[in-house]
Scaffold this motif. Structure first.
Motif, PDB file in Angstrom:
ATOM      1  N   GLY A   1       0.817  -1.203   0.000  1.00  0.00           N
ATOM      2  CA  GLY A   1       0.000   0.000   0.000  1.00  0.00           C
ATOM      3  C   GLY A   1       0.852   1.256   0.000  1.00  0.00           C
ATOM      4  O   GLY A   1       2.091   1.194  -0.055  1.00  0.00           O
ATOM      5  N   ASP A   2       0.182   2.407   0.088  1.00  0.00           N
ATOM      6  CA  ASP A   2       0.916   3.676   0.062  1.00  0.00           C
ATOM      7  C   ASP A   2       0.994   4.268   1.448  1.00  0.00           C
ATOM      8  O   ASP A   2       0.081   4.107   2.255  1.00  0.00           O
TER       9      ASP A   2
ATOM     10  N   SER B   1       3.441  10.308   3.104  1.00  0.00           N
ATOM     11  CA  SER B   1       4.216  10.776   1.961  1.00  0.00           C
ATOM     12  C   SER B   1       3.595  10.368   0.632  1.00  0.00           C
ATOM     13  O   SER B   1       3.995  10.841  -0.414  1.00  0.00           O
ATOM     14  N   GLU B   2       2.636   9.454   0.697  1.00  0.00           N
ATOM     15  CA  GLU B   2       1.970   8.938  -0.485  1.00  0.00           C
ATOM     16  C   GLU B   2       2.888   8.121  -1.386  1.00  0.00           C
ATOM     17  O   GLU B   2       2.524   7.751  -2.494  1.00  0.00           O
TER      18      GLU B   2
ATOM     19  N   GLU C   1       8.735   1.185  -1.328  1.00  0.00           N
ATOM     20  CA  GLU C   1       9.827   2.114  -1.648  1.00  0.00           C
ATOM     21  C   GLU C   1      10.366   2.795  -0.408  1.00  0.00           C
ATOM     22  O   GLU C   1      11.557   3.085  -0.316  1.00  0.00           O
ATOM     23  N   VAL C   2       9.473   3.045   0.554  1.00  0.00           N
ATOM     24  CA  VAL C   2       9.914   3.699   1.791  1.00  0.00           C
ATOM     25  C   VAL C   2      10.775   2.736   2.610  1.00  0.00           C
ATOM     26  O   VAL C   2      11.836   3.102   3.123  1.00  0.00           O
ATOM     27  N   ILE C   3      10.313   1.487   2.698  1.00  0.00           N
ATOM     28  CA  ILE C   3      10.976   0.538   3.605  1.00  0.00           C
ATOM     29  C   ILE C   3      12.291   0.019   3.033  1.00  0.00           C
ATOM     30  O   ILE C   3      13.294  -0.107   3.747  1.00  0.00           O
TER      31      ILE C   3
ATOM     32  N   VAL D   1       5.222   5.339  13.705  1.00  0.00           N
ATOM     33  CA  VAL D   1       4.250   5.210  14.777  1.00  0.00           C
ATOM     34  C   VAL D   1       3.853   6.589  15.279  1.00  0.00           C
ATOM     35  O   VAL D   1       2.689   6.879  15.510  1.00  0.00           O
ATOM     36  N   PHE D   2       4.854   7.470  15.370  1.00  0.00           N
ATOM     37  CA  PHE D   2       4.561   8.839  15.795  1.00  0.00           C
ATOM     38  C   PHE D   2       3.574   9.500  14.854  1.00  0.00           C
ATOM     39  O   PHE D   2       2.658  10.178  15.259  1.00  0.00           O
ATOM     40  N   LEU D   3       3.755   9.243  13.559  1.00  0.00           N
ATOM     41  CA  LEU D   3       2.918   9.876  12.542  1.00  0.00           C
ATOM     42  C   LEU D   3       1.600   9.148  12.328  1.00  0.00           C
ATOM     43  O   LEU D   3       0.789   9.586  11.534  1.00  0.00           O
ATOM     44  N   ARG D   4       1.424   8.000  13.001  1.00  0.00           N
ATOM     45  CA  ARG D   4       0.248   7.157  12.776  1.00  0.00           C
ATOM     46  C   ARG D   4       0.142   6.756  11.304  1.00  0.00           C
ATOM     47  O   ARG D   4      -0.942   6.687  10.742  1.00  0.00           O
ATOM     48  N   ASP D   5       1.269   6.512  10.689  1.00  0.00           N
ATOM     49  CA  ASP D   5       1.278   6.122   9.282  1.00  0.00           C
ATOM     50  C   ASP D   5       1.097   4.602   9.193  1.00  0.00           C
ATOM     51  O   ASP D   5       2.051   3.828   9.062  1.00  0.00           O
ATOM     52  N   ALA D   6      -0.157   4.210   9.291  1.00  0.00           N
ATOM     53  CA  ALA D   6      -0.476   2.790   9.453  1.00  0.00           C
ATOM     54  C   ALA D   6       0.180   1.869   8.422  1.00  0.00           C
ATOM     55  O   ALA D   6       0.792   0.864   8.794  1.00  0.00           O
TER      56      ALA D   6
END
Lengths: 317, 689
Positions: free
Chosen positions: A80-81, A85-86, A91-93, A276-281
């Motif tokens: 997922g996205d 950051s969308e 790509e992020v990980i 986790v801080f950003l709640r970026d599930a």
């Protein structure tokens, strides 16, 4: 035949475990307090804006629908996205995972000889000066949390001696040598944190094996002591220590979180905490799932290695 | 080295062990020598220091031991004062070792062949790895493992106990040593396997001129293999003499007691006047002769002054104050007080009354599945076994390990997942039901005694709790009544009341087994299943427990199913015997019938493999025996693959018929009874091979 069957069965169990874990991760994040919409849109966002944000990201649908959708993606390699950051979560990980993997590998390479040598010395010279010294040392190692140890190392070797960088900006490294030098302090910290368990474990196993009939037999057949230890005792003492190593391996990937934070290392642990801080599930879920997978794989690996090292499990009677 | 003197000599050896708070001597002032090419037997009860002495011959000491004083001279050197590297060069090269338990003595993760190669390489006996491999293969063949190249590539767990011990012996022979130290090398093995190993050792003796030290508690074995015998008691040699002298004219009362205590397969009726009494108690030794507290002839001087070994004849030394009077004293004692060793008279029950009827018993632990979707079939360990037990009688099951003896006991107890057949107990109970579905009364009537009392008694319970539990459970006793009953039971098994509050680890092995028996008796059972109950005990203790079991049976009319691999014990205790091979019975009869011709071929083989404590008897047929064979497809007669007398080809294809010899005696064989009658193990035993 027996071997293949064992591996296959364990692999099936591992997959089933991973599936259950994925559900637990997803539900855990679901019940986590905090609102991603409020986080992203800021304090002054109106209720309508937040609702619109949720609708756009599909967050207003029931949980099981989203879980199914997520799982369907994960199976295909799509996590997922990121909500923040969308970018695609993969790509992020990925780059962070690579960094963590390098760090873990380095730590692991230090850890193996370190624990085997010290554990063996402790056992062979049991109740002697070496053993007492090492026991004390490992006990100290066990009782100091790794972030304290990391900070201590950073202070002594980084700040006072200036031998190693305190902040590991791995992405800035110009050469392989420099990267290694940068990673040394966190890697050593991790290696020690793992080794203290392994040394004690190996010592106890090895003492038991050294008292066994077959070790006595080897001595009475005139085999020199170093050879007795290396060929007759150690392989049999390693089997139980292997399970500790599997847990350690998992700790390496998962538990590095704290150590990475101490050295500001751009790895998956740091990413997890930030997300986790950003709640970026989706990112949190992706990280957690990868860490769990490593954990499960490490145990699978240890099980298989146990079979490999023990001919009794490998060969039929 | 090649002089006339001894090959190795122990002089004034004292070895101490650290026991928590102080050093305790286990071997004291022991002197001993072994001549070239002789086999010295070292016998004694457990804890007498035999193994410690054996270790000293290799200059080895366990971590908790220390050499207080003494020397071990070998080739002009004192082994106790050599450096580790000097010892390494001697161990395995000039003096090698064969341990008790081959299963744990081989490295589990290394091919057995490579373990032999290792011995050859570390001593540079073979120049190259290839040469070492060739020699290892040759050695494996010579110790009686014909398919050497297959065995070479096996891991220890893939071999049987007998094969493992052969590998160890090959390893011990690898570098052509001068001396082999054998520490109870056949103790864990079946009689038949033991006979083969002994045969191999005797062969090696004559072809290599090796010297051996043979440590064992089994007097039968030393009678067969040793040229000279040393008897040890409480860390000292009490008598040493050539084999025939030890067995024919023993002088020390301990030697006499030891020999008298051995259950004899040829002569079950023995005089019991000389039976050993009591136990070796290390912490209660008098200042004088350590055996004095157990000696029937002890005088005051025996308790106060120690006697050293004195030469009393050629090659014969004894440590006893009264050695000159002992033979006549013993003779007088035998004449006046001797009571015949209990003969098994028929029990006083109606012959038609049956307590346990087993018909066509089949038992399996696991199922086998040919492929993933095939219907699982139970893998039968025991198949088609039928016998019955009458009230108050002792029925013994004998056979090698793997024959299914214990499986039958477990099946009767309801511990086996797959049981078929008809099992009727006490007229009313069906024993095919698993243990968790049995009624309380059935559980009470069928009690168990295990082989190892260390493991079957809860170490955290006092003796009173252990024996009291069944009394509370089955009879609801409590308070003073409970105490009285427990004390009665202690008395029944001849234990002192003081044991009431003790814990199992404060008792000796024999005493613990008595507690286990008392616990089983507490339930007032009709049938007791005794699974190898004597195997873990010393001969002197064994003899006492055999007597106790017989006495209790007469008093309480309890029946025993007695499972044992020791045929001599069975002969002195059982009324009837069933011989079991590969999960099936091959002979059933009264003890007299089974132990006299005609023999089933397997019974003959078992009986001839027993080493008798009599140097005049040999093990006739055992030498040719090939050992237990368990293969995928079982022939119609399970014993066909191994049968020494097999003549007819239909042995493999047609199930043998049960031939009825008397109302009580049946054997299952194709060979006609008349032909079987021609083999008599008892006369064969006296024909020197």
């Amino acid at each position: 035949m027996v071997f293949a069957r064992v591996v296959l069965l364990r692999a099936l169990w591992a997959s089933a475990t991973l599936l259950i874990v994925s559900f637990i991760i997803f539900s855990a994040i679901e019940i986590l307090p905090g609102d991603i919409a409020a986080r992203v849109l800021g304090r002054y966002a109106t209720e309508e804006m937040k609702a619109e944000f949720r609708r756009m990201r599909g967050l207003d649908r029931p949980m099981y629908v989203r879980y199914g959708e997520w799982l369907y993606g994960v199976v295909q390699g799509d996590f997922g996205d990121s909500l923040v950051s969308e970018f695609n979560v993969g790509e992020v990980i990925l780059p962070k995972l690579k960094n963590t993997f390098l760090l873990a590998l380095y730590a692991f390479i230090l850890y193996i000889p370190f624990s085997i040598i010290l554990g063996s010395l402790s056992a062979v010279f049991r109740e002697g000066a070496v053993d007492t010294f090492l026991s004390t040392l490992t006990l100290i190692g066990l009782s100091i949390p790794e972030f304290v140890m990391g900070t201590l190392f950073a202070f002594i070797f980084g700040v006072v001696l200036g031998a190693f960088p305190v902040v590991v900006a791995i992405n800035m490294a110009q050469s392989f040598g420099e990267a290694v030098r940068m990673m040394t302090l966190p890697a050593v910290t991790l290696a020690i944190a793992m080794a203290v368990y392994a040394i004690r474990m190996l010592r106890d196993n090895l003492i038991e094996v050294l008292d066994s009939d077959y070790v006595r037999m080897a001595i009475l057949k005139g085999v020199p002591l170093p050879r007795v230890v290396l060929r007759h005792a150690l392989p049999n003492a390693l089997v139980p220590a292997l399970n500790v190593t599997a847990l350690n391996l998992a700790y390496l990937i998962g538990g590095v979180v704290v150590v990475e934070k101490v050295f500001a290392f751009p790895g998956i642990g740091t990413l997890l905490i930030d997300s986790v801080f950003l709640r970026d599930a989706p990112v949190v879920e992706g990280c957690a799932l990868i860490i769990s997978a490593v954990y499960i794989l490490a145990n699978l690996f240890a099980d298989v290695m146990t079979v490999v090292l023990n001919p009794r499990l490998r060969t039929a009677r | 080295m090649e002089q006339n003197g001894p090959l190795i000599e122990i002089r004034d050896l004292t070895v101490e062990y650290w026991q928590g708070d102080r050093w305790n001597p286990v071997v004291e002032n022991l002197s001993l020598h072994i001549n070239p090419a002789e086999t010295l037997g070292l016998v004694g009860e457990s804890g007498c220091g035999k193994s410690t002495t054996a270790n000293a011959l290799l200059g080895y000491r366990p971590r908790s031991a220390r050499y207080r004083s003494g020397h071990v001279f070998f080739g002009g050197q004192d082994l106790l004062r050599l450096s580790d590297s000097a010892l390494q060069r001697i161990r395995g090269r000039q003096i090698s070792f064969v341990p008790q338990n081959p299963t744990t003595a081989l490295s589990p993760g290394i091919h057995v062949g490579d373990q032999i190669v290792e011995a050859l390489m570390v001593h540079h006996y073979s120049k190259t790895a290839h040469e070492a491999r060739e020699r290892a293969l040759d050695l494996l063949t010579r110790v009686g493992l014909p398919n050497a190249s297959t065995i070479f590539k096996r891991y220890p767990h893939q071999l049987s106990g007998g094969q493992q011990q052969r590998v160890i012996i090959a390893m011990a022979l690898a570098c052509d040593p001068q001396l082999i130290v054998l520490d109870e090398p056949t103790t864990g093995l079946d009689v038949t396997t033991q006979a083969q190993i002994l045969d191999l050792l005797m062969d090696l003796q004559s072809s290599y001129g090796l010297a051996m030290l043979y440590v064992t508690h089994n007097l039968g074995v030393v009678a067969q293999i040793c040229t000279r015998i040393g008897v040890m008691y409480a860390g000292q040699i009490v008598e040493v003499a050539p084999r025939n002298v030890i067995f024919k004219q023993p002088l020390h009362p301990y030697t006499q007691g030891l020999i008298a205590s051995v259950p004899r397969i040829t002569a079950p009726a023995q005089l019991r006047s000389l039976l050993l009494r009591g136990l070796l108690k290390r912490d209660e030794l008098p200042a004088g002769c350590p055996f004095a507290p157990r000696c029937g002839f002890a005088q005051e001087v025996c308790f106060t002054q120690s006697q050293h070994l004195v030469e009393v004849g050629r090659d014969h030394a004894v440590a006893c104050w009264r050695w000159q009077e002992i033979p006549s004293l013993a003779q007088r004692l035998a004449e006046t007080q001797s009571v015949a060793f209990r003969q098994c008279e028929r029990p006083s029950c109606q012959p038609d009354e049956v307590l346990l009827k087993v018909e066509n018993l089949g038992a399996a632990y696991t199922v086998q599945q040919r492929h993933l979707f095939a219907r699982p079939i139970p893998r039968l360990i025991v198949d088609g076994v039928s016998f019955d037990i009458r009230p108050g009688e002792t029925f013994a099951l004998v056979g090698e390990s793997g024959s299914g003896k214990s499986t039958i006991a477990r099946a009767l107890n309801g511990f086996i997942p797959y049981v078929t057949g008809n099992l009727r107990f006490d007229g009313q109970y069906d024993l095919t039901i698993p243990v968790d579905k049995r009624t309380r009364n059935l559980l009470r009537e069928l009690q168990l005694v295990f082989q190892n009392p260390d493991a079957s008694l809860n170490p955290r319970q006092r003796i009173s709790q252990i024996i009291g539990r069944p009394l509370q459970m089955f009879f609801g006793l409590s308070g003073a009544a409970l105490r009285r009953r427990v004390e009665e039971l202690l008395e029944d098994v001849r234990l002192d009341r003081r044991y009431y509050d003790r814990f199992p680890d404060e008792l000796s092995g024999g005493e613990r087994q008595r507690v286990a028996i008392a616990r089983a008796l507490a339930a007032e059972p009709k049938l007791m299943l005794c699974d190898e109950v004597l195997s873990a005990l010393d001969v002197s203790v064994q003899a006492n427990i055999i007597e106790l079991l017989a006495e209790l049976q007469a008093k309480r009319n309890v029946a025993y199913l007695f499972i044992s691999h020791d045929l001599a014990v069975v002969r002195s205790l059982a009324h009837r015997v069933g011989v079991l091979y590969w999960g099936a019975l091959c002979e059933v009869g009264t003890t007299e019938e089974v132990f006299s011709p005609p023999f089933h071929p397997y019974t003959y083989l078992l009986l001839s493999a027993v080493p008798e404590a009599d140097p005049d008897q040999v093990m006739p047929e055992a030498r040719k025996d090939i050992g237990l064979i368990i293969s995928e497809d079982k022939p119609a007669c399970p014993f066909a693959l191994r049968c020494p007398w097999k003549s007819a080809s239909h042995c493999n294809d047609e199930p043998p018929p049960w031939q009825t010899l008397s109302r009580t005696h049946m054997l299952r064989c194709h060979i006609p009874v008349e032909e079987l009658r021609q083999h008599d193990v008892w006369t064969d035993r006296f024909k020197r091979a």
